[in-house]
Design an enzyme around this catalytic site. Structure first.
Site, PDB file in Angstrom:
ATOM      1  N   PHE A  32       3.690   7.582  14.315  1.00  0.00           N
ATOM      2  CA  PHE A  32       3.875   8.750  15.168  1.00  0.00           C
ATOM      3  C   PHE A  32       4.474   9.947  14.443  1.00  0.00           C
ATOM      4  O   PHE A  32       4.636  11.005  15.046  1.00  0.00           O
ATOM      5  CB  PHE A  32       4.754   8.380  16.364  1.00  0.00           C
ATOM      6  N   GLU A  33       4.814   9.808  13.176  1.00  0.00           N
ATOM      7  CA  GLU A  33       5.380  10.908  12.405  1.00  0.00           C
ATOM      8  C   GLU A  33       4.379  11.334  11.340  1.00  0.00           C
ATOM      9  O   GLU A  33       3.857  10.511  10.607  1.00  0.00           O
ATOM     10  CB  GLU A  33       6.689  10.477  11.717  1.00  0.00           C
ATOM     11  N   GLY A  34       4.128  12.606  11.245  1.00  0.00           N
ATOM     12  CA  GLY A  34       3.254  13.094  10.187  1.00  0.00           C
ATOM     13  C   GLY A  34       3.987  13.131   8.859  1.00  0.00           C
ATOM     14  O   GLY A  34       5.201  13.351   8.812  1.00  0.00           O
TER      15      GLY A  34
ATOM     16  N   TRP B 238       8.333  12.353   5.570  1.00  0.00           N
ATOM     17  CA  TRP B 238       8.285  11.885   6.954  1.00  0.00           C
ATOM     18  C   TRP B 238       9.376  12.556   7.785  1.00  0.00           C
ATOM     19  O   TRP B 238      10.141  11.901   8.490  1.00  0.00           O
ATOM     20  CB  TRP B 238       8.446  10.374   7.008  1.00  0.00           C
TER      21      TRP B 238
ATOM     22  N   ARG C 118       4.272   7.326  22.602  1.00  0.00           N
ATOM     23  CA  ARG C 118       5.266   6.786  21.673  1.00  0.00           C
ATOM     24  C   ARG C 118       6.267   5.899  22.397  1.00  0.00           C
ATOM     25  O   ARG C 118       6.613   4.813  21.906  1.00  0.00           O
ATOM     26  CB  ARG C 118       5.993   7.918  20.950  1.00  0.00           C
TER      27      ARG C 118
END
Length: 226
Positions: free
Chosen positions: A14-16, A35, A128
């Site tokens: 869920f984190e780019g 991140w 999420r």
């Protein structure tokens, strides 16, 4: 207690990750990289290995201790990992929001509540929180190879991407973690008709919202996800 690989994988889903320093908002003093690591200078670049290593350091030095202080040794690994993901995304909610003492039932009721940003419910946060809840509820003794974030089922859905005027511009398909541009009418028909038995839901979002939720840039003209 340290976060496990399952916990790291959940956070990464869920984190780019960006390997060149950037400012998510222009008024921040320092730059962000990897991140979501904050505090580097303009022009900083990292390798993927550096980004992955720093994520683990940040989590185990900052966010895992938040959860440790809250659960006081009462959480299993999956419960711990899910709460670390929540803390990484939302901060120390256990203190800031005055959570009651740890119990499985109580935490399971609290996790889904953190789905708002800017006074609005964001579907990315809803997904999420559901992924975290799935992991939180998963027994640590399970040997299942099912996907932790979806309970073994990939939940696909279509997104109508709107331009700034609110006009439908492009179509996308997502599993709640990644997003893919539907380039042609034939591809769209495949998703809508040939896969009709999947009963794919359709969401409507501004393209800027899609970029924010998935941490990706979208070319407005072509619709391509970068």
């Amino acid at each position: 207690m340290k976060v496990s690989q399952n916990g790291l994988n959940l956070i990464k889903e869920f984190e780019g990750c960006r390997l060149t320093a950037y400012k998510p908002v222009p008024w921040e003093q320092m730059y962000t990289i990897g991140w979501g690591h904050y505090g580097v200078t303009a022009g900083t670049t990292w390798t993927q290995a550096q980004a992955d290593s720093q994520l683990e350091i940040d989590i185990n030095n900052k966010y895992a201790p938040m959860v440790d202080a809250y659960v006081k040794g009462k959480a299993n690994q999956n419960e711990f990992d899910a709460l670390v993901s929540l803390a990484y995304n939302c901060g120390n909610v256990f203190v800031a929001d005055g959570w009651a003492p740890f119990s499985h039932a109580y935490c399971a009721s609290m996790i889904p509540k953190y789905r708002n940003a800017g006074g609005q419910v964001l579907q990315g946060l809803v997904r999420r929180r559901q992924a975290e809840l799935n992991l939180f509820n998963k027994p640590v003794s399970s040997n299942s190879n099912q996907n932790n974030q979806t309970g073994g089922m990939i939940k696909m859905y279509l997104i109508i991407g709107l331009d700034n005027s609110g006009k439908a511009k492009h179509w996308y398909v997502s599993d709640g973690v990644s997003v893919r541009h539907v380039r042609t009418i034939r591809m769209l028909e495949n998703y809508q008709n040939k896969w009709a038995k999947l009963n794919l839901p359709v969401d409507t979002m501004f393209i800027a919202e899609i970029e924010a939720e998935f941490g990706r840039k979208i070319d407005m003209a072509s619709g391509e996800v970068k």
